[in-house]
Motif scaffolding. Structure first.
Motif, PDB file in Angstrom:
ATOM      1  N   SER A  63       0.838  -1.200   0.000  1.00  0.00           N
ATOM      2  CA  SER A  63       0.000   0.000   0.000  1.00  0.00           C
ATOM      3  C   SER A  63       0.872   1.248   0.000  1.00  0.00           C
ATOM      4  N   ASP A  64       0.464   2.235  -0.774  1.00  0.00           N
ATOM      5  CA  ASP A  64       1.178   3.508  -0.795  1.00  0.00           C
ATOM      6  C   ASP A  64       1.060   4.238   0.542  1.00  0.00           C
ATOM      7  N   LYS A  65       0.077   3.873   1.331  1.00  0.00           N
ATOM      8  CA  LYS A  65      -0.132   4.539   2.619  1.00  0.00           C
ATOM      9  C   LYS A  65       0.898   4.092   3.659  1.00  0.00           C
ATOM     10  N   GLN A  70      -1.272  -2.419   4.746  1.00  0.00           N
ATOM     11  CA  GLN A  70      -1.017  -3.583   3.896  1.00  0.00           C
ATOM     12  C   GLN A  70      -1.795  -4.790   4.409  1.00  0.00           C
TER      13      GLN A  70
END
Length: 214
Positions: A63-65, A70
């Motif tokens: 996840s980019d976050k 994830q």
């Protein structure tokens, strides 16, 4: 070609011609995000490397976050990742270097085996699958024992700088300290850097891995 650095293809080609081929060297490239059409240039008959590590499973559900966002990889997703990689290289006869984990990854048995099923039988199943894939199996220290993730009780026990960063990312996103620590415990690189479990006589730089799966 979609490389992250301009001219990297020319550099790798020259390195292969001048450094590897004169010595008939076997090489395994640590390469990420190569377009399908470019794969033969990396590990084909005249590729830059003899083989390359398959990271398809390790980046699944990223996840980019941050780590905290994830999702765990399911058995079906793991199978799909393996099959996808195999099909890509089979089309031109390339050989992948298959891994479950390395020094930058959490322990595979803790990451890929569903929670509650991390048993000796489950560990053997994961290892057996890796050896049955077409390609070259690489074993990272501790896999032969089925070593698991390290459980820490405080961020102060963490050495991995990326894990410390991800802990702060999780806090900034509004997670509690325990939730942020849970993400660190799952994905920290310290998980694969705990001492090999020869015996309990030495004082290691990192504490030994926990006996149970995360």
């Amino acid at each position: 070609m979609n490389y992250h650095a301009k001219g990297i293809g020319e550099f790798l080609g020259e390195m292969a011609e001048r450094c590897f081929k004169p010595h008939h060297a076997f090489t395994a490239g640590e390469v990420f995000y190569v377009n399908d059409e470019d794969l033969p240039e990396f590990i084909g008959d005249n590729g830059y490397f003899s083989s390359m590590f398959d990271f398809n499973e390790t980046v699944c559900n990223a996840s980019d976050k941050g780590w905290y966002d994830q999702k765990p990889i399911t058995p079906e997703q793991y199978k799909a990742c393996c099959f996808e990689s195999q099909k890509k290289v089979a089309s031109f006869g390339g050989f992948l270097s298959n891994i479950i984990e390395n020094h930058d990854e959490p322990r595979g048995v803790s990451r890929y085996i569903p929670k509650g099923e991390c048993t000796l039988r489950g560990k053997k199943m994961l290892g057996g699958l890796n050896f049955l894939l077409r390609g070259l199996p690489f074993i990272y220290q501790g896999q032969e024992l089925g070593m698991e993730n390290l459980a820490v009780n405080s961020i102060d026990e963490v050495d991995d700088i990326s894990a410390r960063d991800e802990y702060q990312v999780a806090l900034d996103a509004g997670l509690t300290e325990q939730q942020a620590l849970d993400a660190v415990n799952m994905f920290s690189r310290d998980n694969a850097r705990t001492p090999y479990q020869w015996d309990g006589t030495a004082t290691p730089a990192l504490p030994p891995a926990s006996p149970g799966c995360m």
